[in-house]
Design a protein around this motif. Structure first.
Motif, PDB file in Angstrom:
ATOM      1  N   UNK A   9      29.108  41.870 -16.774  1.00 27.63           N
ATOM      2  CA  UNK A   9      29.489  43.224 -17.194  1.00 27.63           C
ATOM      3  C   UNK A   9      30.633  43.757 -16.339  1.00 27.63           C
ATOM      4  N   UNK A  10      30.597  43.449 -15.036  1.00 27.18           N
ATOM      5  CA  UNK A  10      31.688  43.866 -14.155  1.00 27.18           C
ATOM      6  C   UNK A  10      32.991  43.172 -14.532  1.00 27.18           C
ATOM      7  N   UNK A  11      32.873  41.896 -14.900  1.00 26.63           N
ATOM      8  CA  UNK A  11      34.061  41.168 -15.336  1.00 26.63           C
ATOM      9  C   UNK A  11      34.661  41.768 -16.597  1.00 26.63           C
ATOM     10  N   UNK A  12      33.799  42.155 -17.551  1.00 21.34           N
ATOM     11  CA  UNK A  12      34.276  42.798 -18.778  1.00 21.34           C
ATOM     12  C   UNK A  12      34.974  44.117 -18.463  1.00 21.34           C
ATOM     13  N   UNK A  13      34.369  44.900 -17.541  1.00 26.61           N
ATOM     14  CA  UNK A  13      34.985  46.165 -17.176  1.00 26.61           C
ATOM     15  C   UNK A  13      36.347  45.934 -16.514  1.00 26.61           C
ATOM     16  N   UNK A 225      47.669  38.773 -24.157  1.00 27.81           N
ATOM     17  CA  UNK A 225      46.957  37.685 -24.827  1.00 27.81           C
ATOM     18  C   UNK A 225      45.974  37.019 -23.861  1.00 27.81           C
ATOM     19  N   UNK A 226      46.418  36.759 -22.626  1.00 28.67           N
ATOM     20  CA  UNK A 226      45.553  36.115 -21.637  1.00 28.67           C
ATOM     21  C   UNK A 226      44.327  36.985 -21.331  1.00 28.67           C
ATOM     22  N   UNK A 227      44.553  38.270 -21.140  1.00 23.67           N
ATOM     23  CA  UNK A 227      43.437  39.162 -20.814  1.00 23.67           C
ATOM     24  C   UNK A 227      42.470  39.254 -21.992  1.00 23.67           C
ATOM     25  N   UNK A 228      43.014  39.306 -23.216  1.00 26.02           N
ATOM     26  CA  UNK A 228      42.157  39.392 -24.403  1.00 26.02           C
ATOM     27  C   UNK A 228      41.276  38.152 -24.522  1.00 26.02           C
ATOM     28  N   UNK A 229      41.829  36.981 -24.235  1.00 25.77           N
ATOM     29  CA  UNK A 229      41.050  35.745 -24.292  1.00 25.77           C
ATOM     30  C   UNK A 229      39.958  35.746 -23.223  1.00 25.77           C
ATOM     31  N   UNK A 230      40.297  36.197 -22.027  1.00 27.52           N
ATOM     32  CA  UNK A 230      39.303  36.268 -20.954  1.00 27.52           C
ATOM     33  C   UNK A 230      38.176  37.229 -21.328  1.00 27.52           C
ATOM     34  N   UNK A 231      38.549  38.343 -21.944  1.00 22.65           N
ATOM     35  CA  UNK A 231      37.552  39.326 -22.373  1.00 22.65           C
ATOM     36  C   UNK A 231      36.595  38.709 -23.393  1.00 22.65           C
ATOM     37  N   UNK A 232      37.149  37.968 -24.359  1.00 24.93           N
ATOM     38  CA  UNK A 232      36.321  37.329 -25.379  1.00 24.93           C
ATOM     39  C   UNK A 232      35.384  36.300 -24.767  1.00 24.93           C
ATOM     40  N   UNK A 233      35.883  35.520 -23.790  1.00 22.81           N
ATOM     41  CA  UNK A 233      35.042  34.512 -23.138  1.00 22.81           C
ATOM     42  C   UNK A 233      33.870  35.163 -22.396  1.00 22.81           C
TER      43      UNK A 233
END
Length: 255
Positions: A9-13, A225-233
């Motif tokens: 959850x912290x990573x998503x934030x 794009x990179x951040x969006x992919x990390x968020x999805x993962x």
């Protein structure tokens, strides 16, 4: 909340906050003198998590966006031919006075898109008064005015001329350390100790030019794009962890 869920959850934030910073950089890639930002993280572990997971040696720490890092690099100068556009080359800032504000409220900027008000004062497009001095650096007399009906010339030192006379000088300043500046709007910076500001040295003033934003929209797009992919993962990992936890509870219940 278990430690794995807390970390995810912290990573998503953190990724959501990074997304905001990257989007703001792209949105301001056309703002004169805008300085791009990048995330700066520290690791955070709550007292409860440390206490319940083996004390201070606990390594299940969460990323925490403590403060964004500002890139103070010089933006390219772009010729505009407009008399009241002023670009800066070197480490210097225009000092501005906010209407009715205290000295501590005054802001610094490198955005030299100016105008002359009906009151004869040089101002930013937001209406903040640009600080001036006499050409020798001493204070202007009360009631000093520029003539809005007359053209003006500004030399490389920032001295303002009208009708062939040197009337005033742009009050160019620099802080002891740019890292002490905090953003206040798209192209303004606040500095808590105005008394520590010193006169800028080595900077050149270019009339008819503006400093462009140092935010690269292409790099910004790649970062999004990179951040969006990390968020999805991270979202998928959180969902998978939730499913595994539910399955474990169901299995225990059958036993």
């Amino acid at each position: 909340m278990d430690s794995i869920t807390s970390i995810l959850a912290s990573g998503l934030r953190a990724r959501a906050e990074s997304l905001d910073i990257a989007a703001n950089n792209i949105a301001n890639s056309g703002t004169p003198a805008f300085k791009s930002e990048f995330e700066r993280y520290a690791l955070y572990g709550s007292q409860e998590a440390i206490a319940s997971n083996g004390g201070p040696e606990f390594t299940g720490l969460s990323p925490d966006l403590r403060q964004s890092w500002i890139n103070f690099g010089q933006g390219n100068l772009e010729r505009t031919e407009r008399t009241l556009d002023v670009g800066l080359e070197g480490n210097a800032y225009f000092a501005t006075e906010m209407p009715g504000g205290k000295a501590s409220d005054n802001l610094l900027t490198r955005n030299g898109s100016f105008q002359i008000g009906t009151d004869g004062q040089l101002k930013t497009k937001e209406g903040f008064k640009v600080k001036l001095t006499l050409p020798d650096g001493t204070a202007l007399a009360p009631g000093f005015r520029l003539d809005p009906a007359q053209s003006l010339d500004i030399d490389r030192l920032g001295v303002i001329h009208q009708n062939g006379a040197a009337l005033a000088r742009l009050d160019l300043v620099q802080p002891p350390d740019n890292a002490q500046l905090t953003k206040s709007g798209d192209s303004y910076f606040a500095f808590s100790d105005s008394a520590a500001l010193r006169r800028a040295t080595g900077a050149e003033v270019h009339q008819g030019w503006l400093e462009k934003s140092n935010a690269d929209p292409i790099q910004g797009g790649i970062q999004l794009v990179k951040i969006s992919r990390q968020f999805e993962m991270l979202q998928k990992a959180l969902q998978l962890h939730g499913e595994m936890s539910k399955r474990s509870i169901d299995e225990v219940g059958r036993v």
